[in-house]
Design an enzyme around this catalytic site. Structure first.
Site, PDB file in Angstrom:
ATOM      1  N   SER A 220       0.835  -1.204   0.000  1.00 14.10           N
ATOM      2  CA  SER A 220       0.000   0.000   0.000  1.00 14.10           C
ATOM      3  C   SER A 220       0.869   1.253   0.000  1.00 14.10           C
ATOM      4  O   SER A 220       1.993   1.258   0.533  1.00 14.10           O
ATOM      5  CB  SER A 220      -0.849  -0.020   1.274  1.00 14.10           C
TER       6      SER A 220
ATOM      7  N   TYR B 228      -1.790  -0.039  10.800  1.00 12.86           N
ATOM      8  CA  TYR B 228      -2.031  -0.750   9.529  1.00 12.86           C
ATOM      9  C   TYR B 228      -0.820  -0.562   8.606  1.00 12.86           C
ATOM     10  O   TYR B 228      -0.298  -1.523   8.033  1.00 12.86           O
ATOM     11  CB  TYR B 228      -3.318  -0.222   8.869  1.00 12.86           C
TER      12      TYR B 228
ATOM     13  N   LYS C  96       2.029  -3.292   6.935  1.00 14.77           N
ATOM     14  CA  LYS C  96       2.399  -3.389   5.512  1.00 14.77           C
ATOM     15  C   LYS C  96       3.907  -3.185   5.351  1.00 14.77           C
ATOM     16  O   LYS C  96       4.560  -3.871   4.569  1.00 14.77           O
ATOM     17  CB  LYS C  96       1.623  -2.348   4.695  1.00 14.77           C
TER      18      LYS C  96
HETATM   19  N1  LIG Z   1      -8.695  -1.283  -0.438  1.00 13.98           N
HETATM   20  C1  LIG Z   1      -7.677  -0.446  -0.316  1.00 13.98           C
HETATM   21  O1  LIG Z   1      -7.853   0.772  -0.281  1.00 13.98           O
HETATM   22  C2  LIG Z   1      -6.262  -0.972  -0.267  1.00 13.98           C
HETATM   23  C3  LIG Z   1      -5.214  -0.110  -0.593  1.00 13.98           C
HETATM   24  C4  LIG Z   1      -3.901  -0.587  -0.504  1.00 13.98           C
HETATM   25  C5  LIG Z   1      -3.653  -1.911  -0.158  1.00 13.98           C
HETATM   26  N2  LIG Z   1      -4.707  -2.731   0.138  1.00 13.98           N
HETATM   27  C6  LIG Z   1      -4.423  -4.113   0.498  1.00 13.98           C
HETATM   28  O2  LIG Z   1      -5.028  -4.975  -0.466  1.00 13.98           O
HETATM   29  C7  LIG Z   1      -5.454  -6.186   0.152  1.00 13.98           C
HETATM   30  C8  LIG Z   1      -6.892  -6.463  -0.184  1.00 13.98           C
HETATM   31  O3  LIG Z   1      -7.677  -5.362   0.267  1.00 13.98           O
HETATM   32  P1  LIG Z   1      -9.248  -5.311   0.021  1.00 13.98           P
HETATM   33  O4  LIG Z   1      -9.607  -3.885  -0.132  1.00 13.98           O
HETATM   34  O5  LIG Z   1      -9.651  -6.284  -1.020  1.00 13.98           O
HETATM   35  O6  LIG Z   1      -9.742  -5.816   1.445  1.00 13.98           O
HETATM   36  P2  LIG Z   1     -10.959  -6.780   1.823  1.00 13.98           P
HETATM   37  O7  LIG Z   1     -11.171  -6.696   3.283  1.00 13.98           O
HETATM   38  O8  LIG Z   1     -12.112  -6.516   0.924  1.00 13.98           O
HETATM   39  O9  LIG Z   1     -10.365  -8.217   1.438  1.00 13.98           O
HETATM   40  C9  LIG Z   1      -9.493  -8.921   2.274  1.00 13.98           C
HETATM   41  C10 LIG Z   1     -10.000 -10.355   2.407  1.00 13.98           C
HETATM   42  O10 LIG Z   1      -9.089 -11.062   3.239  1.00 13.98           O
HETATM   43  C11 LIG Z   1      -9.818 -11.875   4.151  1.00 13.98           C
HETATM   44  N3  LIG Z   1      -8.945 -12.091   5.316  1.00 13.98           N
HETATM   45  C12 LIG Z   1      -8.514 -11.184   6.222  1.00 13.98           C
HETATM   46  N4  LIG Z   1      -7.713 -11.763   7.126  1.00 13.98           N
HETATM   47  C13 LIG Z   1      -7.612 -13.065   6.775  1.00 13.98           C
HETATM   48  C14 LIG Z   1      -6.931 -14.194   7.326  1.00 13.98           C
HETATM   49  N5  LIG Z   1      -6.224 -14.114   8.452  1.00 13.98           N
HETATM   50  N6  LIG Z   1      -7.042 -15.387   6.695  1.00 13.98           N
HETATM   51  C15 LIG Z   1      -7.785 -15.520   5.557  1.00 13.98           C
HETATM   52  N7  LIG Z   1      -8.471 -14.500   5.019  1.00 13.98           N
HETATM   53  C16 LIG Z   1      -8.382 -13.287   5.617  1.00 13.98           C
HETATM   54  C17 LIG Z   1     -11.109 -11.099   4.434  1.00 13.98           C
HETATM   55  O11 LIG Z   1     -12.184 -11.927   4.826  1.00 13.98           O
HETATM   56  C18 LIG Z   1     -11.375 -10.440   3.070  1.00 13.98           C
HETATM   57  O12 LIG Z   1     -12.249 -11.208   2.269  1.00 13.98           O
HETATM   58  C19 LIG Z   1      -5.156  -6.029   1.631  1.00 13.98           C
HETATM   59  O13 LIG Z   1      -3.916  -6.640   1.886  1.00 13.98           O
HETATM   60  C20 LIG Z   1      -5.031  -4.523   1.819  1.00 13.98           C
HETATM   61  O14 LIG Z   1      -4.197  -4.183   2.893  1.00 13.98           O
HETATM   62  C21 LIG Z   1      -5.999  -2.293   0.078  1.00 13.98           C
HETATM   63  C1  LIG Z   2      -2.144   7.642   2.103  1.00 12.09           C
HETATM   64  C2  LIG Z   2      -2.598   6.344   2.665  1.00 12.09           C
HETATM   65  O1  LIG Z   2      -2.206   5.880   3.724  1.00 12.09           O
HETATM   66  N1  LIG Z   2      -3.480   5.673   1.915  1.00 12.09           N
HETATM   67  C3  LIG Z   2      -4.024   4.404   2.371  1.00 12.09           C
HETATM   68  C4  LIG Z   2      -5.324   4.626   3.132  1.00 12.09           C
HETATM   69  O2  LIG Z   2      -6.219   5.268   2.266  1.00 12.09           O
HETATM   70  P1  LIG Z   2      -6.795   6.736   2.480  1.00 12.09           P
HETATM   71  O3  LIG Z   2      -6.887   7.086   3.912  1.00 12.09           O
HETATM   72  O4  LIG Z   2      -6.026   7.638   1.581  1.00 12.09           O
HETATM   73  O5  LIG Z   2      -8.260   6.520   1.822  1.00 12.09           O
HETATM   74  P2  LIG Z   2      -9.679   7.093   2.232  1.00 12.09           P
HETATM   75  O6  LIG Z   2     -10.591   6.702   1.131  1.00 12.09           O
HETATM   76  O7  LIG Z   2     -10.031   6.657   3.613  1.00 12.09           O
HETATM   77  O8  LIG Z   2      -9.466   8.678   2.251  1.00 12.09           O
HETATM   78  C5  LIG Z   2      -9.236   9.413   1.051  1.00 12.09           C
HETATM   79  C6  LIG Z   2      -9.387  10.904   1.338  1.00 12.09           C
HETATM   80  O9  LIG Z   2     -10.744  11.186   1.670  1.00 12.09           O
HETATM   81  C7  LIG Z   2     -10.862  11.787   2.946  1.00 12.09           C
HETATM   82  N2  LIG Z   2     -12.095  11.254   3.562  1.00 12.09           N
HETATM   83  C8  LIG Z   2     -12.265   9.921   3.699  1.00 12.09           C
HETATM   84  C9  LIG Z   2     -13.433   9.404   4.216  1.00 12.09           C
HETATM   85  C10 LIG Z   2     -14.452  10.318   4.630  1.00 12.09           C
HETATM   86  O10 LIG Z   2     -15.522   9.922   5.131  1.00 12.09           O
HETATM   87  N3  LIG Z   2     -14.223  11.645   4.482  1.00 12.09           N
HETATM   88  C11 LIG Z   2     -13.073  12.153   3.959  1.00 12.09           C
HETATM   89  O11 LIG Z   2     -12.915  13.373   3.846  1.00 12.09           O
HETATM   90  C12 LIG Z   2      -9.589  11.436   3.698  1.00 12.09           C
HETATM   91  O12 LIG Z   2      -9.298  12.397   4.666  1.00 12.09           O
HETATM   92  C13 LIG Z   2      -8.572  11.392   2.548  1.00 12.09           C
HETATM   93  O13 LIG Z   2      -8.109  12.691   2.262  1.00 12.09           O
HETATM   94  O14 LIG Z   2      -5.902   3.373   3.497  1.00 12.09           O
HETATM   95  C14 LIG Z   2      -6.206   2.508   2.398  1.00 12.09           C
HETATM   96  C15 LIG Z   2      -6.831   1.249   2.977  1.00 12.09           C
HETATM   97  O15 LIG Z   2      -8.020   1.592   3.628  1.00 12.09           O
HETATM   98  C16 LIG Z   2      -4.946   2.193   1.593  1.00 12.09           C
HETATM   99  O16 LIG Z   2      -4.082   1.380   2.283  1.00 12.09           O
HETATM  100  C17 LIG Z   2      -4.284   3.508   1.168  1.00 12.09           C
HETATM  101  O17 LIG Z   2      -3.078   3.223   0.491  1.00 12.09           O
END
Ligand SMILES: NC(=O)c1ccc[n+]([C@@H]2O[C@H](COP(=O)([O-])OP(=O)(O)OC[C@H]3O[C@@H](n4cnc5c(N)ncnc54)[C@H](O)[C@@H]3O)[C@@H](O)[C@H]2O)c1
Ligand SMILES: CC(=O)N[C@H]1[C@@H](OP(=O)(O)OP(=O)(O)OC[C@H]2O[C@@H](n3ccc(=O)[nH]c3=O)[C@H](O)[C@@H]2O)O[C@H](CO)[C@H](O)[C@@H]1O
Length: 389
Positions: A136, A161, A165
């Site tokens: 991330s 978190y 990562k």
């Molecule tokens: N969504 C974002 O904004 C974002 C951004 C950057 C990185 N990521 C990373 O991408 C990955 C996927 O994110 P997502 O948005 O799809 O999340 P999500 O919560 O939708 O999917 C994660 C899945 O993993 C499963 N899970 C969690 N812990 C587990 C465990 N111990 N064993 C087996 N299954 C488990 C959950 O049930 C879920 O279905 C994560 O590693 C997250 O940190 C997400």
């Molecule tokens: C910079 C950073 O660490 N980014 C991580 C963080 O996303 P972010 O915290 O960047 O994502 P987000 O969608 O929670 O926020 C995006 C933007 O919207 C704003 N906001 C969000 C929600 C709301 O109700 N109101 C509002 O104003 C927030 O302050 C930010 O400026 O977490 C994600 C997982 O969840 C990913 O891991 C991203 O990589």
């Protein structure tokens, strides 16, 4: 090895990003086994697998295998590797709510770090050394300069978190340095948003969404009253936070490209790629884009900054452009339109099908399948009726 022929274990594949990647893998011809502990996805009691994966099968027309396994259960994990041969693992499983991680750091470190250690241990024992990891932008903490490149400083994270990562990235980097059989790609996602263009798959957050775009979508559909904007006094063009939003389908494509890369002859060691668009958008710009896509007004109020937030975060993704031959293709308009289609068709997410609140999803499913996977018009009209040609 032909990347289309490799067998892939997908951890957390029932979640938002994993399920979209699963569709791409199935479409690519890969054999896919998904493990998930169901902690953040919906599965009806009488179904064999989570709804997201049933839909992934329908969209792709291909089958996958689902196993309900927790990464913290080492014995169960070992038996998965004894039952199947995997050429590669895509590791999505993690807890991801930034705010919750501040309240429950031990749970986050245990799940994300110990879970990953278990996975790497079992892979090591079974001779599977290829991994694509969901990292991330959070590993960069509060950026010292922008745009972020893969060599920008990491580790000064702003929340637990982010700590999980960064720690898992370090473990993987150390592992690759210790043993050259390991081939690991860490994909640092920026802000994934949007949904599959069919309207069948999308993000289905538990309870009140933490992230901006699912929150906006729920305000638009009338489930939530108004958005709270976390601060308008940042040093950005309109005072609200800037992020690099990337369409979930582009992100999923990046995984297939990474799979191709990992099976290139000369690939080795630990490699990191930023996956974003390279463009930053403010919260107010995102609201405007969503209003245009949905035709709805999004009421909002300005509240205090959210702790752990950074002002601006966007990347330079040239390394992925060159080395993975990957580039985000979809626009902000695509992100908002696809997200709106998903939200309207599935106002209660994947569980809506249980209580008949989401007949749109069933209709969409039939139309999508009947049309051989072609996108069907814009989905819903202004009276909330499903559009049929
Ligand atoms: N969504 C974002 O904004 C974002 C951004 C950057 C990185 N990521 C990373 O991408 C990955 C996927 O994110 P997502 O948005 O799809 O999340 P999500 O919560 O939708 O999917 C994660 C899945 O993993 C499963 N899970 C969690 N812990 C587990 C465990 N111990 N064993 C087996 N299954 C488990 C959950 O049930 C879920 O279905 C994560 O590693 C997250 O940190 C997400
Ligand atoms: C910079 C950073 O660490 N980014 C991580 C963080 O996303 P972010 O915290 O960047 O994502 P987000 O969608 O929670 O926020 C995006 C933007 O919207 C704003 N906001 C969000 C929600 C709301 O109700 N109101 C509002 O104003 C927030 O302050 C930010 O400026 O977490 C994600 C997982 O969840 C990913 O891991 C991203 O990589």
């Amino acid at each position: 090895m032909d990347p289309k022929k490799v067998s892939v274990l997908v951890t957390g594949g029932a979640g938002y990003i994993g399920s979209h990647a699963v569709v791409k893998l199935l479409e690519n011809g890969n054999m896919v086994v998904v493990i998930d502990n169901l902690s953040n996805c919906y599965k009806a009691e009488d179904q064999s697998m989570p709804e997201s994966l049933l839909r992934a099968q329908e969209i792709s027309g291909k089958k996958l295998k689902f196993l309900s396994v927790d990464l913290l259960n080492l014995t169960a994990l070992e038996s998965v590797f004894k039952s199947y041969h995997f050429d590669c693992v895509m590791h999505f499983a993690a807890l991801k709510a930034v705010g919750e991680s501040c309240q429950r750091p031990l749970q986050y470190y245990r799940n994300n770090v110990v879970g990953t250690l278990n996975l790497l241990d079992v892979m090591n024992k079974s001779g599977c050394y290829s991994l694509i990891y969901s990292s991330s932008a959070t590993v960069y903490g509060d950026p010292t300069s922008l745009p972020l490149v893969e060599g920008s400083p990491t580790g000064s994270v702003t929340n637990p978190y982010g700590g999980t990562k960064h720690t898992t990235e370090m473990i993987m980097s150390n592992l690759c340095a210790s043993d050259d059989r390991w081939k690991i790609v860490s994909l640092r996602y920026f802000n994934p948003v949007g949904a599959h263009e069919s309207g069948l798959m999308g993000e289905d957050p538990n309870g009140i969404p933490n992230n901006l775009m699912p929150y906006i979508a729920q305000v638009a559909v009338g489930k939530l009253k108004e958005l709270s904007i976390y601060g308008n006094d940042y040093n950005t063009r309109d005072g609200t936070g800037v992020r690099d939003y990337i369409h979930i389908q582009d992100l999923a494509d990046g995984h297939v490209k990474a799979l191709g890369k990992i099976f290139e002859k000369n690939f080795n060691g630990y490699n990191v790629y930023n996956l974003g668009t390279g463009q930053g958008h403010t919260v107010l710009e995102m609201i405007k884009a969503f209003e245009e896509a949905s035709g709805k007004v999004i009421p909002y109020k300005i509240v205090q900054r959210r702790s752990g937030d950074v002002a601006e975060c966007y990347c330079n993704c040239k390394l992925a452009n060159h080395e993975l031959q990957w580039k985000a293709k979809k626009s902000l308009k695509d992100m908002c339109e696809d997200m709106w289609r998903w939200q309207q068709m599935n106002p209660n997410g994947y569980s809506g099908i249980d209580n008949n609140q989401s007949s749109f999803a069933d209709k969409a499913k039939n139309v999508y399948v009947k049309k051989g996977g072609k996108i069907y018009s814009s989905g819903i009209d202004s009276n909330n009726s499903f559009l049929e040609e």
